[in-house]
Design a protein around this motif. Structure first.
Motif, PDB file in Angstrom:
ATOM      1  N   GLN A   1       3.861 -17.099  -4.897  1.00  0.00           N
ATOM      2  CA  GLN A   1       3.235 -18.275  -5.496  1.00  0.00           C
ATOM      3  C   GLN A   1       1.709 -18.241  -5.370  1.00  0.00           C
ATOM      4  O   GLN A   1       0.999 -18.782  -6.195  1.00  0.00           O
ATOM      5  N   SER A   2       1.227 -17.572  -4.343  1.00  0.00           N
ATOM      6  CA  SER A   2      -0.216 -17.550  -4.103  1.00  0.00           C
ATOM      7  C   SER A   2      -0.899 -16.354  -4.754  1.00  0.00           C
ATOM      8  O   SER A   2      -2.111 -16.204  -4.655  1.00  0.00           O
TER       9      SER A   2
ATOM     10  N   ASN B   1      -3.863 -18.381 -10.606  1.00  0.00           N
ATOM     11  CA  ASN B   1      -4.551 -18.680  -9.341  1.00  0.00           C
ATOM     12  C   ASN B   1      -6.004 -18.230  -9.409  1.00  0.00           C
ATOM     13  O   ASN B   1      -6.641 -18.384 -10.444  1.00  0.00           O
TER      14      ASN B   1
ATOM     15  N   TYR C   1      -9.652 -24.298 -12.854  1.00  0.00           N
ATOM     16  CA  TYR C   1      -9.407 -23.782 -11.497  1.00  0.00           C
ATOM     17  C   TYR C   1     -10.690 -23.931 -10.679  1.00  0.00           C
ATOM     18  O   TYR C   1     -11.788 -23.644 -11.166  1.00  0.00           O
TER      19      TYR C   1
ATOM     20  N   SER D   1     -12.025 -23.269  -6.493  1.00  0.00           N
ATOM     21  CA  SER D   1     -11.709 -22.947  -5.100  1.00  0.00           C
ATOM     22  C   SER D   1     -12.882 -23.300  -4.194  1.00  0.00           C
ATOM     23  O   SER D   1     -12.992 -22.776  -3.085  1.00  0.00           O
TER      24      SER D   1
ATOM     25  N   GLN E   1      -6.054 -26.951 -11.314  1.00  0.00           N
ATOM     26  CA  GLN E   1      -5.651 -26.297 -10.062  1.00  0.00           C
ATOM     27  C   GLN E   1      -6.849 -26.324  -9.118  1.00  0.00           C
ATOM     28  O   GLN E   1      -7.864 -25.677  -9.386  1.00  0.00           O
TER      29      GLN E   1
ATOM     30  N   ALA F   1      -8.133 -25.657  -5.261  1.00  0.00           N
ATOM     31  CA  ALA F   1      -7.842 -25.093  -3.940  1.00  0.00           C
ATOM     32  C   ALA F   1      -8.885 -25.555  -2.932  1.00  0.00           C
ATOM     33  O   ALA F   1      -9.006 -24.980  -1.856  1.00  0.00           O
TER      34      ALA F   1
ATOM     35  N   ASP G   1      -3.685 -26.762  -5.650  1.00  0.00           N
ATOM     36  CA  ASP G   1      -3.122 -25.412  -5.588  1.00  0.00           C
ATOM     37  C   ASP G   1      -1.717 -25.485  -4.962  1.00  0.00           C
ATOM     38  O   ASP G   1      -1.512 -26.193  -3.961  1.00  0.00           O
TER      39      ASP G   1
ATOM     40  N   VAL H   1      -0.110 -23.708  -3.067  1.00  0.00           N
ATOM     41  CA  VAL H   1       0.055 -23.307  -1.664  1.00  0.00           C
ATOM     42  C   VAL H   1      -0.870 -24.101  -0.739  1.00  0.00           C
ATOM     43  O   VAL H   1      -0.880 -23.874   0.473  1.00  0.00           O
ATOM     44  N   ALA H   2      -1.646 -25.036  -1.303  1.00  0.00           N
ATOM     45  CA  ALA H   2      -2.543 -25.831  -0.454  1.00  0.00           C
ATOM     46  C   ALA H   2      -1.711 -26.778   0.416  1.00  0.00           C
ATOM     47  O   ALA H   2      -0.791 -27.436  -0.074  1.00  0.00           O
ATOM     48  N   ARG H   3      -2.036 -26.809   1.674  1.00  0.00           N
ATOM     49  CA  ARG H   3      -1.278 -27.674   2.596  1.00  0.00           C
ATOM     50  C   ARG H   3      -1.940 -29.043   2.755  1.00  0.00           C
ATOM     51  O   ARG H   3      -1.272 -30.034   3.008  1.00  0.00           O
TER      52      ARG H   3
ATOM     53  N   ASN I   1       2.093 -29.936  -3.834  1.00  0.00           N
ATOM     54  CA  ASN I   1       3.403 -29.350  -3.532  1.00  0.00           C
ATOM     55  C   ASN I   1       4.154 -30.259  -2.562  1.00  0.00           C
ATOM     56  O   ASN I   1       3.572 -31.155  -1.935  1.00  0.00           O
TER      57      ASN I   1
END
Lengths: 508, 350
Positions: free
Chosen positions: A196-197, A231, A371, A373, A389, A391, A408, A410-412, A430
């Motif tokens: 996924q990342s 990504n 996107y 980041s 997206q 990040a 993103d 996979v971002a926590r 997510n």
């Protein structure tokens, strides 16, 4: 266990046509050939299946199943005699080829199934013409496969790959995308399952089939070919093409049914006209000022400083920082590696990717950031703000319009601040995203405007302020995390965990 | 009769090929339509032939010197010649050398004198003959009278004895050259181009017929319009009974070499219609066209035909499979070609 099942399946498949033949016999032989850990195996198997597993020791080991179908025992004997394994090369390059000698006097058919183990760091090249299956797993070197019919399954592979089939379907599963991968079939389907990342450039082409993905890919169609990024910008290229079949690029551990069609995605119009850039490449600082005029550059290898009194600004890739000010006119930027400062008094802004974030502002118009980041601040005097997206942290504010931010996958946790004076706020995260939420709606229609969250943990309160209702939701998602402030007036606030559709930019 | 007189006067010139094309044509037309002139023309030709057979006699030196002295010029003469003959050539005299052409010009002049005189004499005494309607002697229907098959060739050398003195119709003769390689012998040669219409009858299976058609197909100026000819070949040779690889190979050459797309497309259609025995030649030619023809319409026809063939079970070798695969994957190829290439590939059975 998996290997045994596969071996049994191969043997069964090999034996299946025996029913129709008068006589059939399979000859097994254990084989071992010297091959260095960084050597190359070339396997040419005209007819039959091939199963290759990577192992951590040198040399090639395995079993060869030679099957002969014939009308009688004499034909079987002749087939066995005439079907030969030709071994060539040395321990650096090992060539194994099944060949049928000329001069057969009887009717028989031969096929050979291979079940071998090779050093996982070796490079392998497999060619077959007729076979049900080519299955390669656990390799870390270059893998090249070419067949005419039959499935090709490449599993647990990291490294360069070139998989080509004419009528077979290709299944490619990789735990990491670290090198270019080419998956091409003429009539079969192509399916790649990637982390996924994983960040990669994605080229997908099909004429008759569909292109589906779990990733929030962003790109554009040129004819039947989707050219996009997944990504973070850059990275290796994954080329998937099937003229007549479907193309799927899935993310690991995501239900297949949630994949979305790239073809059917509602197109995002380009804010600027689509004339070819007047300048192709600028090396070094690109500084330009004009009271009236458009600026179009395909690529800048350096920093950019542009001012236009009125006009469109269109830049492709910029390797340095971007500072663009316009008294009026839309802007469109590609991959920007440095920090961004883009401001216009009026006009839409579309940015493909902002690696280091920055400030993006329009006094009237829609901002689309596909996107980012890096920490990014987006403001609009009137218009929607869409971040496909993110990040990194986002600070978005519009006087009138909706705000949509997708984090993103996979971002926590990330800090987010989104405010609209009139409109909705949608935040996509997510399912494991952690945050301290403070969401507020001020509305004159509290029954219509609500706060919804796919992740539980929010407590909602209501109060009357100046004849309007203020609805507030606070709480921790997944145990808490960075502060997220969401404010909407006369609109909804929605925190969702659903899949994010790809973005396809089209000419307006 | 005045026309007859004019024609009669022109006969020596006609005999020596000295008339321009228009006058030659009108003269021939008159001779064919007028029995008197036709007879006279035959006499001319006979006389001409007889004179050609007469030995050439060298003019005695004395006679020549005497003649030249009378006209006021001279040539070096032997000592036996009288002293009043000049012994050097004046500046205004070009030395005379014997030329091959002179021989037949002289013959023509002699014929003119002899026959012209005869005509004048005969014309006054002979009864008047009414002109007869025009007739065609014989349409050239070649009968296989020779034991050796006649071969078509670009150049042909033959003895006069092998040539029938009776010409049929009026074959168009041009580019005439008179050759006398050895003046001392009694042989001359006439070289010319002749255009005549041939009709060859035969079974489509006969090798000579196949070869003739193949040659015509490959020669892009032999047939006009070419597409009609290809259509005719398609109708004739689509019959399995007439299958011949030479026809297929010729069509392949047309497909490879012809400058016109329409002709190449028709060649593909014709190839596709050939019977199954010609599958290999047809398949190879189509692959070649798919790979290298610059025109997308031709490539479309080729790949369509290939797709049909593979659907019918025609096998493809690895090189052909690779060509089709490349076409199917070629970004800048016509999309229809790509799809059809994929369709052809999809028919490959494990």
């Amino acid at each position: 266990m998996k290997t045994r099942v596969l071996t049994a399946a191969i043997v069964l498949l090999t034996c299946a046509p025996a029913v129709s033949a008068a006589v059939s016999r399979t000859f097994n032989s254990e084989q071992q050939f010297p091959l260095l850990a960084n050597g190359t195996l070339f396997l040419d198997n005209p007819a039959g299946d091939v199963v290759i597993h990577g192992k951590d020791t040198p040399n090639i080991e395995g079993t060869l199943y030679k099957r002969i179908d014939g009308k009688d025992k004499a034909a079987i004997a002749e087939g066995n005699l005439f079907t030969k394994l030709i071994i060539g090369g040395d321990e650096r390059v090992r060539s194994l080829r099944m060949a049928i000698s000329e001069g057969a006097s009887q009717e028989w058919k031969a096929s050979t199934a291979w079940h071998i183990r090779v050093p996982r760091t070796a490079s392998i090249r497999v060619m077959t013409r007729a076979g049900e299956l080519i299955h390669i797993s656990g390799m870390r070197g270059t893998v090249q496969v070419h067949n005419v019919n039959g499935r090709i399954v490449i599993e647990d592979h990291v490294g360069p790959a070139r998989i080509e089939s004419i009528n077979g379907s290709i299944f490619y599963l990789s735990p990491a995308v670290r090198a270019n991968v080419v998956l091409t079939s003429v009539n079969g389907d192509v399916t790649a399952t990637l982390p996924q990342s994983a960040g990669f450039r994605w080229i997908a082409e099909t004429v008759r089939g569909d292109i589906r993905t779990h990733f929030a890919a962003r790109g554009t169609f040129i004819g039947n070919t989707f050219n996009g990024s997944v990504n973070a910008p850059g990275g290796p290229t994954v080329r998937t093409s099937s003229l007549m079949g479907n193309i799927s690029v899935f993310a690991h551990k995501v239900p297949v049914r949630t994949a979305q069609s790239v073809r059917r995605t509602a197109p995002t119009p380009m804010p600027v006209a689509t004339r070819q850039p007047s300048t192709q490449v600028v090396r070094g600082l690109f500084k330009y000022a004009t009271s009236l005029g458009d600026v179009r550059v395909q690529q800048v290898l350096g920093d950019v400083d542009i001012f236009t009194g009125a006009g469109e600004v269109q830049l492709g890739a910029v390797s340095g920082s971007l500072n663009v000010r316009s008294s009026g006119g839309p802007m469109q930027f590609g991959e920007i590696n440095g920090p961004i400062n883009a401001q216009t008094r009026a006009g839409d802004i579309l940015i493909d990717s902002a690696r280091r974030g920055g400030v993006i502002a329009t006094q009237g118009g829609t901002i689309r950031l596909l996107y980012t980041s890096g920490p990014t601040r987006l403001t609009s005097g009137g218009g929607d703000i869409i971040v496909r997206q993110a990040a990194a942290s986002i600070d978005a504010e519009t006087a009138s319009g909706d705000i949509s931010i997708a984090m993103d996958p996979v971002a926590r946790s990330q800090k987010i601040d989104a405010k609209t004076a009139k409109g909705n706020v949608v935040l996509n995260v997510n399912a494991h995203f952690g945050a301290d939420i403070d969401a507020t709606i001020v509305t004159s229609d509290p029954d219509a405007d609500t706060i919804l969250s796919d992740i539980p943990g929010l407590s909602i309160s209501r109060e009357q302020v100046g004849g309007r209702t203020r609805v507030r939701a606070t709480g921790k998602l997944n145990g808490g995390g960075e502060k997220i402030v969401l404010q909407a007036t006369d609109g909804d606030i929605r925190i969702s965990t659903g899949p994010v559709a790809p973005t396809v930019v089209t000419r307006r | 009769m005045s026309e007859c007189s004019a024609v009669s006067e022109r006969m020596p010139l006609l005999l020596t090929e000295s008339l321009d094309a228009t006058r030659r044509e009108t003269t021939h037309q008159h001779i064919e339509s007028c029995a008197v002139c036709s007879e006279e023309w035959s006499a001319y030709k006979e006389t001409w032939a007889v004179m050609g057979d007469l030995p050439e006699v060298e003019v005695p030196a004395r006679v020549k010197a005497s003649f030249l002295a009378r006209v006021g010029v001279g040539v070096p003469v032997p000592r036996s010649v009288p002293n009043n003959v000049p012994d050097s050539i004046p500046d205004n005299v070009v030395p005379f050398h014997k030329r091959t052409a002179f021989k037949w010009v002289a013959q023509a002049a002699a014929v003119a004198v002899l026959v012209g005189g005869g005509y004048l004499a005969g014309n006054r005494t002979a009864p008047a003959i009414d002109p007869t309607p025009a007739r065609i002697a014989r349409v050239g229907e070649y009968q296989n009278v020779s034991t050796k098959p006649l071969s078509l060739s670009e150049t042909r050398v033959m003895d006069a004895g092998a040539l029938d003195p009776e010409f049929e119709g009026r074959p168009n003769i041009s580019n005439v050259q008179f050759l006398d390689a050895d003046a001392s012998d009694d042989q001359i040669a006439v070289s010319f181009d002749v255009t005549s219409r041939w009709t060859v009858n035969g079974n489509p299976r006969e090798k000579s017929m196949v070869r003739l058609l193949s040659y015509m197909l490959e020669n892009d100026q032999a047939m006009t319009p070419r597409s009609n000819a290809l259509e005719w070949v398609r109708q004739t040779y689509s019959d399995p009974a007439y299958a011949d690889p030479e026809i297929a190979n010729s069509l392949a050459k047309v497909l490879r070499n012809d400058a016109h797309e329409g002709v190449r497309i028709r060649a593909i259609e014709t190839l596709s219609a050939l019977p199954p025995q010609m599958t290999v030649q047809t398949r190879d030619a189509l692959i070649d066209a798919l790979k290298s023809d610059p025109n997308p319409a031709v490539r479309i026809k080729a790949v369509e035909a290939l797709a049909n063939m593979t659907r019918g079970g025609t096998a493809l070798d690895p090189g052909m499979v690779d060509t089709l695969r490349q076409k199917a994957s070629q970004d800048d190829e016509n999309l229809y070609v790509r799809v059809k290439a994929a369709e052809a590939l999809s028919n490959i059975k494990p």
